[in-house]
Design an enzyme around this catalytic site. Sequence first.
Site, PDB file in Angstrom:
ATOM      1  N   LYS A  92       0.837  -1.202   0.000  1.00 17.88           N
ATOM      2  CA  LYS A  92       0.000   0.000   0.000  1.00 17.88           C
ATOM      3  C   LYS A  92       0.877   1.260   0.000  1.00 17.88           C
ATOM      4  O   LYS A  92       2.104   1.179   0.056  1.00 17.88           O
ATOM      5  CB  LYS A  92      -0.974  -0.041   1.183  1.00 17.88           C
ATOM      6  CG  LYS A  92      -1.963  -1.217   1.105  1.00 17.88           C
ATOM      7  CD  LYS A  92      -3.026  -1.023   0.019  1.00 17.88           C
ATOM      8  CE  LYS A  92      -3.695  -2.312  -0.436  1.00 17.88           C
ATOM      9  NZ  LYS A  92      -4.587  -2.933   0.534  1.00 17.88           N
TER      10      LYS A  92
HETATM   11  C1  PLP Z   1      -5.611  -4.023   0.816  1.00 15.85           C
HETATM   12  C2  PLP Z   1      -7.082  -3.780   0.866  1.00 15.85           C
HETATM   13  C3  PLP Z   1      -7.860  -4.127   1.983  1.00 15.85           C
HETATM   14  C4  PLP Z   1      -7.326  -4.941   3.120  1.00 15.85           C
HETATM   15  O1  PLP Z   1      -6.228  -4.381   3.737  1.00 15.85           O
HETATM   16  P1  PLP Z   1      -5.440  -5.264   4.833  1.00 15.85           P
HETATM   17  O2  PLP Z   1      -4.650  -4.241   5.573  1.00 15.85           O
HETATM   18  O3  PLP Z   1      -4.600  -6.226   4.059  1.00 15.85           O
HETATM   19  O4  PLP Z   1      -6.448  -5.943   5.672  1.00 15.85           O
HETATM   20  C5  PLP Z   1      -9.193  -3.768   2.014  1.00 15.85           C
HETATM   21  N1  PLP Z   1      -9.756  -3.122   0.981  1.00 15.85           N
HETATM   22  C6  PLP Z   1      -9.064  -2.799  -0.128  1.00 15.85           C
HETATM   23  C7  PLP Z   1      -9.758  -2.060  -1.228  1.00 15.85           C
HETATM   24  C8  PLP Z   1      -7.711  -3.133  -0.226  1.00 15.85           C
HETATM   25  O5  PLP Z   1      -7.022  -2.842  -1.340  1.00 15.85           O
END
Ligand code: PLP
Length: 387
Positions: free
Chosen positions: A189
């Site tokens: 991210k």
């Molecule tokens: C990555 C992601 C999540 C989940 O994030 P985590 O921190 O891995 O639980 C939820 N929604 C979207 C749109 C994502 O891209």
Amino acid sequence: MSPNELLVPFALPDIGAEEEAQVLDTLRSGWLTTGPKTARFEQAFAEFLGEAGLHVLAVNSATAGLHLALDALGIGPGDEVITTTHTFTATAEVIRYMGAQPVLVDIDRETLCIDPARVAERITPRTRAIIAVHFGGRSADMESLLALARPHGIHVVEDAAHALPATHGGRLVGTLDSSATVFSFYANKTMTTGEGGMLVLRDAAHARRARAMRLHGIDRDAFARFRSSVPAWRYDVVAPGFKYNLTDIAAAIGLAQLPKLHRMQQRRAAIAQHYREALAGLALVLPPLPAPGDVHAWHLFPIGVLGMARDAFVQAMFAEGIGMSVHYVPLHQMTYWRQFCALQAADFPVSQSVYERTASLPIYSRMDDAAVQRVVAAVRRVLAAPA
Ligand SMILES: *Cc1c(COP(=O)(O)O)cnc(C)c1O
């Protein structure tokens, strides 16, 4: 070419000496789990958002944050929660954690975010919440969603896993008028703690519930109200809560990442701008621009491939040494969601057609100009090659 031989991987975290020093400091401190670094990280994140009165809770994933948000809002069996099919499964799975019914709707072709017109068609007396996803880091049409929700007392929750730091109407995502916003610090991210997330709540009662549910349903405030000093061993359990706390090791990484957020966003924005200019005129659909005045977080750079089949394009890009991904195989294509919600691709014409032709190019702050040019050259070669 195997993924570790790629010339340009799809994603790489932007980790440097500051993160290493912060983690080492934590490892040497003797305090590894939730403690002083997590408290500082929450404080620093609240300062980054810059708005007084928000409740900021560090969690061990965005999925955990979304779950805690729906729990705090009191979502349960018999309730309906509307969200988009064009997302990662975490957005919808938390609705099932609560025993509620997910109602999946199509996206808007202009924004690739949940289409408020489709939301309006699916509001019923059972609708309790709408979860918006700021797809790729471009904010959803929050005014329309809030305007739809408010007259019915429906909560709006933002899945902002892609949207740090994005703005909408001059305000940072996280400070908009929704009930809850959730950020992800997963490894790929826009900012990372390895695994982690941040839950931002507006209401003090929601925050108190989420704070307790984050750690086994333990409520220390119950005692603190009656005594000035409460020993650490004294606590009450008010519910069967979860184990969703962030470690200080992860928070230490976050503390080093936060000051770099704007620089990292600027680099991704520059890469997006370079892609737009260099790819203009090819048989491609470029990703949506932000609304005028908005900052786009540019977590993703999805392109629509017109001149050839998407799968062949992705395969040829890998052969060129470029890491690629697809965002998303929509939920209506997934066995569980298709069966549980009785979904058909024909119900989601925009998401389905976007999915069929779209692939995401690498975009992250550690990409140098040579890597960006490599990607552009590969796209040009692949599109020019005889089918
Ligand atoms: C990555 C992601 C999540 C989940 O994030 P985590 O921190 O891995 O639980 C939820 N929604 C979207 C749109 C994502 O891209």
